[in-house]
Write an enzyme that holds these catalytic residues in place. Structure first.
Site, PDB file in Angstrom:
ATOM      1  N   ILE A 122       2.240  12.353 -12.307  1.00 21.58           N
ATOM      2  CA  ILE A 122       1.859  12.083 -13.702  1.00 21.58           C
ATOM      3  C   ILE A 122       2.783  11.442 -14.367  1.00 21.58           C
ATOM      4  O   ILE A 122       3.369  10.054 -13.388  1.00 21.58           O
ATOM      5  CB  ILE A 122       3.578  13.056 -13.634  1.00 21.58           C
ATOM      6  CG1 ILE A 122       4.852  13.027 -13.782  1.00 21.58           C
ATOM      7  CG2 ILE A 122       3.321  14.672 -12.891  1.00 21.58           C
ATOM      8  CD1 ILE A 122       5.572  13.272 -14.686  1.00 21.58           C
ATOM      9  N   PRO A 123       1.606  10.802 -14.970  1.00 27.73           N
ATOM     10  CA  PRO A 123       1.580   9.486 -15.148  1.00 27.73           C
ATOM     11  C   PRO A 123       3.121   8.516 -16.325  1.00 27.73           C
ATOM     12  O   PRO A 123       2.714   7.841 -15.245  1.00 27.73           O
ATOM     13  CB  PRO A 123       0.865   9.201 -17.400  1.00 27.73           C
ATOM     14  CG  PRO A 123       0.137  10.468 -16.562  1.00 27.73           C
ATOM     15  CD  PRO A 123       1.018  11.916 -15.819  1.00 27.73           C
ATOM     16  N   ASP A 145       0.971  -1.364   0.014  1.00 29.56           N
ATOM     17  CA  ASP A 145      -0.375  -0.196   0.054  1.00 29.56           C
ATOM     18  C   ASP A 145       0.953   1.276  -0.446  1.00 29.56           C
ATOM     19  O   ASP A 145       1.183   1.776   0.947  1.00 29.56           O
ATOM     20  CB  ASP A 145      -1.716   0.208   1.371  1.00 29.56           C
ATOM     21  CG  ASP A 145      -1.373   1.337   1.195  1.00 29.56           C
ATOM     22  OD1 ASP A 145      -1.427   1.749   2.738  1.00 29.56           O
ATOM     23  OD2 ASP A 145      -1.392   2.134   0.692  1.00 29.56           O
ATOM     24  N   ARG A 154      -5.326  -0.826  13.894  1.00 26.26           N
ATOM     25  CA  ARG A 154      -5.275  -0.362  14.871  1.00 26.26           C
ATOM     26  C   ARG A 154      -5.977  -1.714  15.863  1.00 26.26           C
ATOM     27  O   ARG A 154      -5.584  -1.968  17.086  1.00 26.26           O
ATOM     28  CB  ARG A 154      -5.162   0.622  15.393  1.00 26.26           C
ATOM     29  CG  ARG A 154      -4.100   1.342  15.312  1.00 26.26           C
ATOM     30  CD  ARG A 154      -4.322   2.606  15.059  1.00 26.26           C
ATOM     31  NE  ARG A 154      -5.500   3.239  14.082  1.00 26.26           N
ATOM     32  CZ  ARG A 154      -5.704   4.680  13.468  1.00 26.26           C
ATOM     33  NH1 ARG A 154      -5.141   5.401  14.359  1.00 26.26           N
ATOM     34  NH2 ARG A 154      -6.382   4.538  12.329  1.00 26.26           N
ATOM     35  N   THR A 192     -10.924   6.696   3.474  1.00 26.73           N
ATOM     36  CA  THR A 192     -11.936   6.214   4.710  1.00 26.73           C
ATOM     37  C   THR A 192     -11.955   7.341   5.927  1.00 26.73           C
ATOM     38  O   THR A 192     -12.827   7.460   6.602  1.00 26.73           O
ATOM     39  CB  THR A 192     -11.548   4.938   5.243  1.00 26.73           C
ATOM     40  OG1 THR A 192     -10.247   5.046   5.289  1.00 26.73           O
ATOM     41  CG2 THR A 192     -11.802   4.303   3.915  1.00 26.73           C
ATOM     42  N   HIS A 252       0.231   8.525  -6.530  1.00 22.82           N
ATOM     43  CA  HIS A 252       0.049   9.155  -6.837  1.00 22.82           C
ATOM     44  C   HIS A 252       1.080  10.477  -8.174  1.00 22.82           C
ATOM     45  O   HIS A 252       1.615  11.387  -7.279  1.00 22.82           O
ATOM     46  CB  HIS A 252      -0.595  10.311  -6.135  1.00 22.82           C
ATOM     47  CG  HIS A 252      -2.112  11.584  -6.811  1.00 22.82           C
ATOM     48  ND1 HIS A 252      -2.851  11.554  -5.238  1.00 22.82           N
ATOM     49  CD2 HIS A 252      -1.879  11.811  -7.783  1.00 22.82           C
ATOM     50  CE1 HIS A 252      -3.775  12.827  -6.325  1.00 22.82           C
ATOM     51  NE2 HIS A 252      -3.051  12.338  -7.477  1.00 22.82           N
TER      52      HIS A 252
HETATM   53  O1  LIG Z   1      -5.156   2.289   0.586  1.00 26.22           O
HETATM   54  C1  LIG Z   1      -5.305   1.804   2.213  1.00 26.22           C
HETATM   55  O2  LIG Z   1      -5.225   0.972   2.866  1.00 26.22           O
HETATM   56  C2  LIG Z   1      -5.979   3.218   3.498  1.00 26.22           C
HETATM   57  C3  LIG Z   1      -7.210   3.599   2.571  1.00 26.22           C
HETATM   58  C4  LIG Z   1      -8.007   4.324   2.986  1.00 26.22           C
HETATM   59  O3  LIG Z   1      -9.077   4.921   2.357  1.00 26.22           O
HETATM   60  N1  LIG Z   1      -7.958   4.196   4.593  1.00 26.22           N
HETATM   61  C5  LIG Z   1      -7.170   3.586   5.138  1.00 26.22           C
HETATM   62  O4  LIG Z   1      -7.578   3.394   6.520  1.00 26.22           O
HETATM   63  N2  LIG Z   1      -6.213   2.650   4.344  1.00 26.22           N
HETATM   64  C6  LIG Z   1      -5.025   1.826   5.498  1.00 26.22           C
HETATM   65  O5  LIG Z   1      -5.988   1.246   5.692  1.00 26.22           O
HETATM   66  C7  LIG Z   1      -5.850   1.051   7.562  1.00 26.22           C
HETATM   67  C8  LIG Z   1      -6.338   0.973   8.580  1.00 26.22           C
HETATM   68  O6  LIG Z   1      -5.946   1.157   9.348  1.00 26.22           O
HETATM   69  P1  LIG Z   1      -6.638   1.222  11.116  1.00 26.22           P
HETATM   70  O7  LIG Z   1      -7.532   2.734  10.857  1.00 26.22           O
HETATM   71  O8  LIG Z   1      -5.383   1.189  12.248  1.00 26.22           O
HETATM   72  O9  LIG Z   1      -7.162  -0.159  10.991  1.00 26.22           O
HETATM   73  C9  LIG Z   1      -3.929   1.520   7.023  1.00 26.22           C
HETATM   74  O10 LIG Z   1      -3.169   1.579   7.594  1.00 26.22           O
HETATM   75  C10 LIG Z   1      -4.398   2.669   6.282  1.00 26.22           C
HETATM   76  O11 LIG Z   1      -3.684   3.876   5.715  1.00 26.22           O
END
Ligand SMILES: O=C(O)c1cc(=O)[nH]c(=O)n1[C@@H]1O[C@H](COP(=O)(O)O)[C@@H](O)[C@H]1O
Length: 233
Positions: A65-66, A59, A211, A119, A63
């Site tokens: 430029i192409p 992960d 977490r 999120t 992000h």
């Molecule tokens: O791409 C991701 O993994 C990601 C995208 C997103 O929109 N939200 C998100 O929380 N994540 C990842 O998902 C994990 C969530 O972690 P917790 O919030 O500890 O459960 C983290 O490693 C974030 O970097």
């Protein structure tokens, strides 16, 4: 494509991450290596964890430029990971370039997934700070459609949007959903969250959990709860 729980290995170094994984003796969980661990340890941690037999989501949320993303994905294609991601906000052209870069000479590649709206982003923050006036759901679905048009395998979104994305992009278009918390647990910096059971009901293909598992008193038990609620019939 099966349902599975992906544990976010958000640890400051490889020692902590590997000691955490040593606790899982009866099965090798699907894991996610994100920026903290990758910047600390580099490709070596990917190789070590893959050698141990885990499926891995790398992960790094590319992000740029192409051309830059195409070249960077070509580097990542040399790692034996199962899934990588980028930001759909980079546009369809960037996503197509990423797909070209990620595809190895033999035609194989990891799954390529696009982050839609994080999120941790609320409607208010998106509108006030990012100046995107549309409903957040509509933005997430449009970004998913863009990823689909670019030929990607799915998106990262919250469980709350999974059903609408499947209605729009089809049931086989993957929804990888962080923003998972046990009942009554602290959301922390997450905004769009559900429980593992609700994520299953809403149609998520994979849940990403950090977490609530890594900081649990008994991480293996917490992981097993997620599997029971999300994977098992
Ligand atoms: O791409 C991701 O993994 C990601 C995208 C997103 O929109 N939200 C998100 O929380 N994540 C990842 O998902 C994990 C969530 O972690 P917790 O919030 O500890 O459960 C983290 O490693 C974030 O970097």
């Amino acid at each position: 494509m099966g349902k599975d729980v992906i544990i976010a290995l958000d640890f400051k170094n490889g020692k902590e991450a590997l000691e955490f994984l040593d606790r899982f003796t009866d099965k090798k969980p699907y894991v996610k290596v994100g920026m903290e661990l990758y910047y600390a340890e580099g490709p070596a941690i990917v190789r070590e964890i893959k050698k141990r037999g885990h499926q891995m989501f790398l992960d790094l949320k590319l992000h740029d430029i192409p051309n830059t993303v195409e070249k960077a994905m070509a580097v990542l294609s040399r790692l034996d990971v199962d899934m990588v991601n980028l930001h759909a906000a980079g546009t369809i052209e960037m996503m197509k370039a990423a797909l070209r870069g990620l595809t190895r000479e033999d035609g194989t590649r990891p799954l390529l997934i696009a982050v839609t709206q994080l999120t941790s982003t609320s409607q208010e923050r998106m509108t006030e700070e990012l100046l995107i006036e549309e409903d957040l759901d509509k933005v997430v679905i449009r970004y998913a459609e863009n990823a689909d048009m670019a030929g990607l395998d799915g998106v990262v979104c919250s469980p709350l949007e999974a059903g609408k994305i499947h209605d729009t992009c089809g049931r086989d278009f993957l929804t990888i959903t962080p923003g998972v918390r046990f009942d009554n647990a602290s959301k922390g910096d997450q905004v769009r969250v559900t429980t593992p059971a609700k994520a299953k009901e809403l149609g998520s293909d994979y849940i990403v959990v950090g977490r609530p598992i890594t900081q649990a008193d008994d991480p293996v038990a917490a992981y097993n709860c997620c599997v029971e609620d999300f994977v098992e019939v």
